[in-house]
Design a protein around this motif. Structure first.
Motif, short mmCIF file in Angstrom:
data_model
loop_
_atom_site.label_atom_id
_atom_site.label_comp_id
_atom_site.label_asym_id
_atom_site.label_seq_id
_atom_site.Cartn_x
_atom_site.Cartn_y
_atom_site.Cartn_z
N CYS A 30 -3.68 5.00 11.25
CA CYS A 30 -3.45 5.80 10.04
C CYS A 30 -4.81 6.17 9.45
CB CYS A 30 -2.62 5.01 9.03
SG CYS A 30 -2.25 6.00 7.57
N GLY A 71 -5.30 -3.03 5.22
CA GLY A 71 -5.43 -1.60 5.49
C GLY A 71 -5.34 -0.71 4.27
N VAL A 72 -5.06 -1.28 3.10
CA VAL A 72 -4.97 -0.51 1.87
C VAL A 72 -5.90 -1.16 0.86
CG1 VAL A 72 -3.45 0.34 0.05
CG2 VAL A 72 -2.58 0.11 2.38
N THR A 77 -5.40 4.10 1.82
CA THR A 77 -5.64 3.53 3.15
C THR A 77 -7.13 3.59 3.48
OG1 THR A 77 -5.28 5.67 4.22
CG2 THR A 77 -3.37 4.23 4.02
N THR A 78 -7.58 2.59 4.25
CA THR A 78 -9.01 2.50 4.59
C THR A 78 -9.29 2.90 6.03
OG1 THR A 78 -8.72 0.20 5.25
CG2 THR A 78 -9.34 0.60 2.95
N ILE A 82 -2.78 -1.41 9.19
CA ILE A 82 -1.91 -1.80 8.07
C ILE A 82 -0.92 -2.83 8.58
CG2 ILE A 82 -0.23 -0.96 6.38
CD1 ILE A 82 -1.60 1.86 6.78
N VAL A 141 5.10 5.48 6.28
CA VAL A 141 3.66 5.77 6.22
C VAL A 141 3.38 7.13 6.86
CG1 VAL A 141 1.35 4.97 6.89
CG2 VAL A 141 3.10 3.31 6.21
#
Lengths: 351, 351, 351, 351
Positions: A30, A71-72, A77-78, A82, A141
């Motif tokens: 993502c 992941g958030v 989101t990074t 996630i 997502v």
């Protein structure tokens, strides 16, 4: 390879059994910078929760609350994976000794035993439809990613218990019981489900999934055609026994001159292809239809064998739905969303 | 990722355009010790060659002779990749300027242009059904592997030009025109094809693929179900618009008590599931059906646009088939063979 | 899975044995719109051709002419797979009965036999360094893609036959014998090679590969770090026994305060990391070094066993190089180019 | 593709940031029938836990308790994916504003920012060595699988802070501080670490990983050689800057006649190849060595820039180790175990 990862760039890996401690998964790939909260996901997850107002819906009480583990950061989101879990709250300590040694007809009991030699018999284990909760998390997502680019996915029920809907009010479907595309058919379907429930039986139906706003050019030729990947995604949902794209089976009965979609300076004159030509999106609405088999768990007495190969009969009382619809609808949407998000990233388009 | 590789352990990668120098591919993962010659492969390849005795079959003359370049030593596979080529002999130096700037209806011209910005317009380029020759090569190698273990794959045509076959003599089908499962329907189908050909139109049909001798336990749960991978394999063939497993769409209309296959000490009492339960083979015959759309190249005048977006009309004279059946049948068999060989190796079973 | 495909989005699949009919492969995922001709590739391929002016170079005469079979139309890539073949012209009909039943020390004869049960013993079959010709073809296509974006890859030989180079004229290296980075060392290396050749022995060396112009941000964290994928790519070349990034082994002997590269408003003050931090490119020059073992085929008598397990001695006359350098240099460049092109596409950057 | 999945058949997918709610992962492809408990895994996990008795070990207190969420039933694996989490208990609510806008030298801060545009700056986020806990979980499951077949993996520290060990008592190493292979060097290494700690600096070292009992025939030729996959696995661990197989760099300096391992009827006469020939295991001990760089977090003042590109200086107080050894040892073992388990399954060998 063992079948619990879906996607190439937008990837969902899931785990979890019906009666184990928890379900969960990892969404990898993502892109960074996508706003994401547990609430956004929960909203979609609630649509496949037990007890969706339909008479035969399972009595199992599961909050199905998703918890994001990574992941958030600060609501965004990074780009890192996630991780998420959904605890199994309602693992009733019921006695499974009655079905432990029996192969339930229409279920995966026999084939899991053949493949693995052992199986978690409690509620179907990994083969339970409960695993689809993790698919919905991934799908939600993907939905956030695609929505930013105007790609929307929705579904409606075209037929239930052998009774087709008459009108096709697609936008209104998700807010009606059974994702019905017309008001009139709702009562008829409810009656059918109630009747079948009383008989200790179950029914299936046909669900149509549509994607709007998909730009022309998504997909890959030859083996990884967009329709091939969609068929793979949708047929991988437990109850699905057929997948059609556009005209589907009817295309086999049309003449070429009728089946082709003519083009005009204003665009395509029709959409018999279902929005995909040569495996690549054409810019039209994408249309896929799934035949959903009846729930195999029925209260009626059935002939089967036990693990020793002896003839026995079985009735499945349980807390099972009479029809996989409408709880399967968000799952079919999720698989379509995951497929499109994956092709979106493969096309080099970003967040 | 770019869609030209199929399979996980038994892998086929293909290349080639309709009017380029050659088609070909690489089969990687084929176990060592399998007897293999060009003749074994050629036999299968000849079944999809132009001019299979049906009236509308393309006039293109291609020997489609396969040449093995590696992976076989002293008549036996060595476990290293099997490279192969099929030279394009009949690339007539015809003038393509008439269709060069036109998007043919029902073809991938528009979507390839949208995706790539450039395209090889000669005979459809990579989107031509000619690429399926390479699939058949891979399929024939898979057939050799599976046959050693008693797994056989065959196909028959269930319906052509809207006319269903009446009898279902499956074993005899491959030796009849159109892979017809009854003698009687052959003349009727030939008449239909001749008529449609005369009208400058085309027809489709329905092909059923069966696999015999598949042991219980092949397949993976969740995303990579055997039926999901089969749907992916078959829907990835250009003309296929729907894939059904077992009862397929009809399953959506059955009650659960009827749709389940009862088990007895002698085995399953029926095979509505099509040989797959929970994504894993049950040991019964595997049944998949494909809806094949009519060939999009028709002689009738069609409305379309050119690459400048202007309205034009087009007639496609060409050397095209009227119906993809029966040349598509060995291709659908090939995709089924490749899918099964892949699961065979994934299950840890060897050569 | 069987190890003959490299890359995720920019993918090279190869096939071919030393003495089979041909080598070749498929490049899948190369974006459309890249100018590409056989000449561009041939130029790179000629650099690994037998007889590169070094005394011990193999006497085998192979033109190694690449023929492109697909994926290029009117001088530009179309986005479809690029198939290619290199015919094996010089398959001398020599008698291999002397080594057919012997496991040559330092070669893969024994392990191939253990793995596959059969092997193509002619010239090492698939395990021959001849397979690297197909890698170079893939690498040259990657080179064209990367060069458009200012990413350049080159190599030089840091050490040969235990003799290190003194100067480090990197840009001039490719035009000197042995890819030597200084003029002075060339004669010394030639003497060493001539001497070793006379003794019927062989030598190795150390090759450094550099990538210039790689933007910051390429790579993936955790398992697929850019350095991890580079190590995989380079260690996969037959003769390589060690891979270092940046300071490499010396990093283990530095203090942290010395090993870290300080940052200034003008950029990094040093490049001990070799252009990669946390698995992601930092925008500095990427530096990888490979230890190349001596050619295992030596004329000196060696102790070994035959396939029956009996002690025998062997001398390998053959037409073998004394040192893999400089023919391995374009191969190591190719693997680096393939790795970077793959990450380039993964990052969403296009053609 | 986003780099958080390792393996092809035995697959580990991980997630988690240093200061997020939890780390975790999914092990997919583990065969059914393997005895497995949380205790078996915890034992291995404890070896990489903070505070391993070495002076400089981080003061962070993490129990690192693994919780299995699926894939195990009645103490035995079921063949379905094994999900697990490790909660981050000690996420001190410390203020990160001092490093939030600074790129720490030798860390991935700058490259993550370049790649993702955002980053979780708390303790390094995903780039923290804390992610390796999830690798160890996967490795311990692989260890159980391999141990059943007599394959054992262990490691020892060959050099630390520029001081090599003298003896090589490999079996005794895991029970000594630093995985030291001799008793004598332990005190010297402790002194060195204490001294470096006092100076606010850090050191690296060299770790050797060995695999015993690997049968001949594991691995794949060409790109996926066993040594190539090992190099990929080991170089993917954050601090590793070089990987050597067998003789490693020294092989580049040997003559061919010396570097080859002669064969005798009793087996190989030496093991300079490190147990791998042509990318396939030879049946000898597998030998890989990793150069581990010093911890980049040092208390000494360093020059760097902030996210606005301005020059600043930074001292990293933190709770960091002075040396990644010995906490990295179980991680390097884990990556070797994961690699071997994956090849084990690829070879068709089962549970």
């Amino acid at each position: 390879m063992s079948g619990n990862t879906f996607g190439r760039l937008f990837r969902l890996t899931t785990f979890g059994e019906s009666h184990g401690p928890a379900l969960g998964g990892v969404i990898d790939g993502c892109p960074a910078g996508l706003p994401l909260t547990e609430e956004m996901i929960q909203q979609g997850l609630d649509k496949r929760r037990p007890g969706q107002g339909t008479p035969g819906s399972t009595a199992r009480k599961e909050p199905d609350a998703v918890r994001l583990l990574s992941g958030v950061f600060e609501g965004v989101t990074t780009g890192t994976p996630i991780g998420f879990v959904i605890e199994n709250k309602d693992q009733r300590s019921r006695d499974y000794s009655d079905i432990k040694d029996i192969f339930r007809p229409g279920h995966a009991d026999f084939t899991y035993q053949a493949k693995y030699g052992v199986r978690d018999y409690r509620g179907g284990g990994r083969a339970s439809a409960r695993e689809t909760a993790a698919r919905v998390v991934g799908g939600e997502v993907a939905r956030q990613l695609l929505a930013r680019h105007g790609v929307l996915v929705s579904s409606y029920t075209k037929e239930l218990g052998d009774i087709p809907a008459q009108c096709m009010d697609i936008p209104g479907a998700p807010s009606r019981p059974f994702y019905a595309p017309d008001d009139y058919v709702v009562d008829i379907w409810e009656d059918r489900v109630r009747l079948v429930h009383a008989e200790g039986d179950s029914v299936g139906g046909i669900v149509c999934v549509n994607a709007f706003g998909v730009p022309a050019g998504l997909g890959e030729p030859v083996f990884d055609k967009l329709d091939a990947r969609l068929a793979y995604a949708l047929m991988g949902v437990g109850a699905v026994k057929a997948v059609e794209i556009g005209e589907g089976i009817q295309a086999a009965r049309n003449y070429g001159s009728k089946n082709n979609d003519a083009m005009t300076p204003e665009g395509f004159a029709s959409n018999r292809a279902g929005g995909i030509l040569g495996g690549i999106s054409s810019g039209q609405m994408i249309v896929a239809r799934c035949a959903v088999k009846p729930i195999p768990s029925v209260g009626k007495e059935q002939q089967t064998v036990n693990t020793s190969g002896e003839a026995v009969t079985v009735r499945i009382p349980g807390r099972h739905d009479v029809c996989a619809i409408p709880r399967i609808n968000p799952v079919l949407e999720a698989m379509t969303l995951l497929t499109l998000a994956d092709f979106w990233l493969l096309s080099g388009r970003g967040v």
